[in-house]
Design a protein around this motif. Structure first.
Motif, PDB file in Angstrom:
ATOM      1  N   VAL A 321     -26.599 -26.976 -81.753  1.00 42.86           N
ATOM      2  CA  VAL A 321     -26.531 -28.497 -82.037  1.00 42.86           C
ATOM      3  C   VAL A 321     -26.617 -29.545 -82.803  1.00 42.86           C
ATOM      4  N   ASP A 322     -27.973 -28.966 -82.684  1.00 44.39           N
ATOM      5  CA  ASP A 322     -29.104 -30.701 -83.793  1.00 44.39           C
ATOM      6  C   ASP A 322     -28.717 -29.727 -85.174  1.00 44.39           C
ATOM      7  N   LYS A 323     -27.842 -28.820 -86.144  1.00 48.70           N
ATOM      8  CA  LYS A 323     -27.572 -28.991 -87.511  1.00 48.70           C
ATOM      9  C   LYS A 323     -26.309 -29.883 -87.692  1.00 48.70           C
ATOM     10  N   GLU A 324     -26.136 -30.086 -89.311  1.00 44.28           N
ATOM     11  CA  GLU A 324     -24.849 -30.646 -89.353  1.00 44.28           C
ATOM     12  C   GLU A 324     -23.633 -29.891 -89.524  1.00 44.28           C
ATOM     13  N   PRO A 325     -22.705 -30.340 -88.943  1.00 34.97           N
ATOM     14  CA  PRO A 325     -22.582 -31.486 -88.902  1.00 34.97           C
ATOM     15  C   PRO A 325     -22.157 -32.467 -87.648  1.00 34.97           C
ATOM     16  N   TYR A 326     -22.995 -31.531 -87.009  1.00 42.94           N
ATOM     17  CA  TYR A 326     -22.906 -31.771 -85.287  1.00 42.94           C
ATOM     18  C   TYR A 326     -24.472 -32.770 -84.657  1.00 42.94           C
ATOM     19  N   ARG A 327     -25.109 -32.847 -85.426  1.00 49.27           N
ATOM     20  CA  ARG A 327     -26.670 -34.205 -85.209  1.00 49.27           C
ATOM     21  C   ARG A 327     -26.937 -33.855 -83.899  1.00 49.27           C
ATOM     22  N   GLY A 328     -26.505 -33.374 -82.866  1.00 47.24           N
ATOM     23  CA  GLY A 328     -27.284 -32.746 -81.658  1.00 47.24           C
ATOM     24  C   GLY A 328     -26.031 -33.533 -80.995  1.00 47.24           C
ATOM     25  N   ASN A 329     -25.116 -33.896 -81.006  1.00 50.23           N
ATOM     26  CA  ASN A 329     -23.694 -34.024 -80.525  1.00 50.23           C
ATOM     27  C   ASN A 329     -22.907 -32.467 -80.178  1.00 50.23           C
ATOM     28  N   LYS A 330     -23.599 -32.457 -78.422  1.00 51.17           N
ATOM     29  CA  LYS A 330     -22.839 -31.361 -78.169  1.00 51.17           C
ATOM     30  C   LYS A 330     -21.347 -31.794 -77.729  1.00 51.17           C
ATOM     31  N   ASN A 331     -21.048 -32.386 -77.666  1.00 55.14           N
ATOM     32  CA  ASN A 331     -18.860 -32.370 -77.603  1.00 55.14           C
ATOM     33  C   ASN A 331     -18.578 -32.314 -78.807  1.00 55.14           C
ATOM     34  N   LEU A 332     -18.600 -32.894 -80.053  1.00 57.48           N
ATOM     35  CA  LEU A 332     -18.491 -32.577 -81.362  1.00 57.48           C
ATOM     36  C   LEU A 332     -18.019 -30.936 -81.170  1.00 57.48           C
ATOM     37  N   ALA A 333     -20.094 -30.612 -80.988  1.00 58.35           N
ATOM     38  CA  ALA A 333     -20.173 -28.514 -80.974  1.00 58.35           C
ATOM     39  C   ALA A 333     -18.630 -28.112 -79.794  1.00 58.35           C
ATOM     40  N   CYS A 334     -18.878 -28.740 -79.142  1.00 61.92           N
ATOM     41  CA  CYS A 334     -18.038 -27.948 -78.405  1.00 61.92           C
ATOM     42  C   CYS A 334     -16.397 -27.880 -79.042  1.00 61.92           C
ATOM     43  N   ALA A 335     -15.939 -29.276 -79.031  1.00 61.81           N
ATOM     44  CA  ALA A 335     -14.410 -29.453 -79.680  1.00 61.81           C
ATOM     45  C   ALA A 335     -14.278 -28.215 -80.855  1.00 61.81           C
ATOM     46  N   ASP A 336     -15.369 -28.562 -82.156  1.00 58.96           N
ATOM     47  CA  ASP A 336     -15.078 -27.628 -82.694  1.00 58.96           C
ATOM     48  C   ASP A 336     -15.417 -26.103 -83.082  1.00 58.96           C
ATOM     49  N   THR A 337     -16.087 -25.972 -81.800  1.00 56.00           N
ATOM     50  CA  THR A 337     -16.485 -23.899 -81.332  1.00 56.00           C
ATOM     51  C   THR A 337     -15.010 -23.804 -80.684  1.00 56.00           C
ATOM     52  N   ILE A 338     -14.487 -24.835 -80.130  1.00 51.72           N
ATOM     53  CA  ILE A 338     -12.788 -24.393 -79.354  1.00 51.72           C
ATOM     54  C   ILE A 338     -12.048 -24.921 -80.665  1.00 51.72           C
ATOM     55  N   TRP A 339     -12.057 -25.021 -81.534  1.00 56.54           N
ATOM     56  CA  TRP A 339     -11.041 -25.090 -82.757  1.00 56.54           C
ATOM     57  C   TRP A 339     -10.989 -24.315 -83.334  1.00 56.54           C
ATOM     58  N   SER A 340     -12.293 -24.049 -83.739  1.00 58.96           N
ATOM     59  CA  SER A 340     -12.404 -22.338 -84.446  1.00 58.96           C
ATOM     60  C   SER A 340     -12.218 -21.243 -84.083  1.00 58.96           C
ATOM     61  N   ILE A 341     -12.651 -20.765 -81.869  1.00 62.30           N
ATOM     62  CA  ILE A 341     -11.648 -19.622 -81.857  1.00 62.30           C
ATOM     63  C   ILE A 341      -9.853 -19.844 -81.658  1.00 62.30           C
ATOM     64  N   GLY A 342      -9.485 -20.969 -81.506  1.00 63.94           N
ATOM     65  CA  GLY A 342      -8.314 -20.676 -81.727  1.00 63.94           C
ATOM     66  C   GLY A 342      -7.188 -20.249 -82.878  1.00 63.94           C
ATOM     67  N   LYS A 343      -8.429 -20.723 -84.072  1.00 64.07           N
ATOM     68  CA  LYS A 343      -8.029 -20.529 -85.337  1.00 64.07           C
ATOM     69  C   LYS A 343      -7.270 -18.776 -85.733  1.00 64.07           C
ATOM     70  N   GLN A 344      -9.076 -18.561 -84.881  1.00 65.19           N
ATOM     71  CA  GLN A 344      -9.266 -17.391 -85.482  1.00 65.19           C
ATOM     72  C   GLN A 344      -8.063 -16.164 -84.647  1.00 65.19           C
ATOM     73  N   ALA A 345      -7.991 -16.778 -83.066  1.00 60.52           N
ATOM     74  CA  ALA A 345      -7.429 -16.013 -82.559  1.00 60.52           C
ATOM     75  C   ALA A 345      -5.779 -16.411 -82.757  1.00 60.52           C
ATOM     76  N   ALA A 346      -5.335 -17.375 -83.172  1.00 63.08           N
ATOM     77  CA  ALA A 346      -3.997 -17.381 -83.282  1.00 63.08           C
ATOM     78  C   ALA A 346      -3.191 -16.349 -84.117  1.00 63.08           C
ATOM     79  N   GLU A 347      -3.992 -16.041 -85.069  1.00 60.42           N
ATOM     80  CA  GLU A 347      -3.346 -14.754 -85.674  1.00 60.42           C
ATOM     81  C   GLU A 347      -3.903 -13.133 -85.739  1.00 60.42           C
ATOM     82  N   HIS A 348      -3.192 -12.590 -85.180  1.00 59.04           N
ATOM     83  CA  HIS A 348      -4.432 -11.201 -85.400  1.00 59.04           C
ATOM     84  C   HIS A 348      -3.530  -9.819 -85.744  1.00 59.04           C
ATOM     85  N   VAL A 349      -4.468  -9.036 -86.321  1.00 56.03           N
ATOM     86  CA  VAL A 349      -3.675  -7.573 -87.116  1.00 56.03           C
ATOM     87  C   VAL A 349      -3.297  -7.190 -85.429  1.00 56.03           C
ATOM     88  N   ILE A 350      -1.964  -6.378 -85.757  1.00 56.38           N
ATOM     89  CA  ILE A 350      -1.667  -5.840 -84.551  1.00 56.38           C
ATOM     90  C   ILE A 350      -1.259  -3.978 -84.978  1.00 56.38           C
TER      91      ILE A 350
END
Length: 387
Positions: A321-350
């Motif tokens: 969380v110390d790196k860009e773009p979070y700059r120590g903002n854990k809440n922002l890092a959490c939100a971005d991680t959740i969005w990334s998980i959702g984006k990756q799992a929204a479509e998967h190869v069957i």
């Protein structure tokens, strides 16, 4: 003063500090434990009272197709019962047994300690009944010999039970929600095993707490939080005078800084009558490990083979969380991680065919976010909802 960049270079695995804070479990010990677990296949293999065994299938695990003990139950139940049976057979006052049960979350630790404790309560209940009958017979005999012409006093119909305000066993948990959760399991078992349980926490009024704790019918098992019980014990020390079994559930929390004074005070006051002190935890942090080695150096440790091990199917990721773009903002890092998980799992190869792929959309609806402080939950939830 070193710069932030120099600090990161000096300590590249800063985000893994929590994993290093856990006490290491040797692989040789894990393998030996696995071999011991294979020796038990059914709850019938335990030396439990028949009524306690029956409560497992009819109450605790009713409706399940496959009723078999989990690894922690196979490990802990024989150990707890073994010490109780030795003491029961040898007779006499023995030193307090100190046992730590450590197993991963959701592994069945509640039943692992609850069944042996209830088994012990029923044994103590039978022993007390025998002693009471013998004492009454001796008093009746003396009365007949010495007081032939005296009128016998009528029995006291409203005399309180011997366990009124003096429970035989106590289970400590950190929150009122866990009081309700563990209490529900105990209440379910009480329909078959026939024992009296009480739940008290800050969620109840003072009148409700007093009525439950000092019920005329008595209390065999008390489920409560440390701060409340320690407060009650300050004004009424007798509440801990009859406790034979004390369970510290979530020991990694209850022996940490915020709970430790209250928990330790309860252990100290209950120790004279204790037969077993049982600690239960999903982890063994180094802080807990050091505390136990200093305070209870003879404590027996029952550890499941998968404790502190990350399952292979679990993908582990670390976000700095110390790196860009979070700059120590854990809440922002959490939100971005959740969005990334959702984006990756929204479509998967069957399926894969030469030159083409077939995909399926999945809606992500269930994600758990854990925080290390209760006060932070609303802050994190509000921030995520705003995004």
């Amino acid at each position: 003063e070193p710069s932030q960049k120099e600090k990161r270079q000096r300590e590249p695995f800063k985000a893994l500090k929590m994993q290093r804070a856990l006490s290491a479990i040797p692989y040789e010990r894990r393998n030996s434990i696995k071999q011991r677990l294979h020796q038990i296949e059914s709850f019938d293999d335990f030396n439990l009272l028949p009524i306690v065994k029956e409560s497992v299938t009819t109450q605790a695990l009713s409706g399940l197709a496959d009723i078999s003990p989990t690894p922690v139950q196979r490990l802990a139940i024989p150990a707890l019962l073994g010490e109780q049976k030795k003491r029961h057979n040898l007779g006499g006052r023995k030193d307090m047994e100190q046992i730590l049960i450590a197993a991963e979350t959701g592994s069945g630790k509640t039943l692992a300690y609850l069944l042996p404790v209830l088994d012990a309560i029923k044994h103590i209940e039978a022993t007390d009944a025998e002693e009471e009958a013998r004492r009454k017979a001796e008093e009746d005999s003396k009365r007949r010999d010495n007081s032939v012409f005296e009128l016998e006093a009528p029995p006291l119909s409203n005399a309180p039970h011997s366990t009124t305000g003096r429970p035989r066993a106590i289970i400590l948990v950190p929150t009122s929600e866990l009081v309700t959760q563990v209490g529900a399991v105990a209440k379910n078992l009480s329909h078959k095993i026939k024992f009296r349980s009480a739940l008290i926490s800050s969620a109840f009024t003072g009148k409700v707490i007093r009525n439950r704790l000092f019920a005329p019918t008595g209390v065999d098992l008390l489920v409560c939080t440390p701060h409340l019980l320690a407060s009650i014990a300050e004004s009424d020390p007798n509440i801990l005078s009859r406790v034979s079994h004390l369970v510290i559930d979530e020991a990694d929390s209850l022996l940490d800084r915020s709970f430790a004074p209250s928990t330790s005070a309860i252990i100290d006051k209950a120790s004279p009558s204790l037969r077993q002190l049982i600690l239960c935890s999903a982890t063994i942090p180094r802080s807990l490990d050091n505390y136990l080695r200093n305070r209870f150096p003879d404590m027996r440790r029952l550890v499941t083979p998968n404790l502190h091990a990350i399952p292979r199917r679990v993908q582990l990721g670390v976000v700095d969380v110390d790196k860009e773009p979070y700059r120590g903002n854990k809440n922002l890092a959490c939100a971005d991680t959740i969005w990334s998980i959702g984006k990756q799992a929204a479509e998967h190869v069957i399926s894969h065919t030469p030159g083409s792929q077939q995909t399926e959309r999945i809606e992500i609806k269930r994600i758990l976010v854990f925080v290390n402080e209760r006060e932070k939950t609303e802050e994190v939830a509000d921030f995520l909802n705003s995004k």
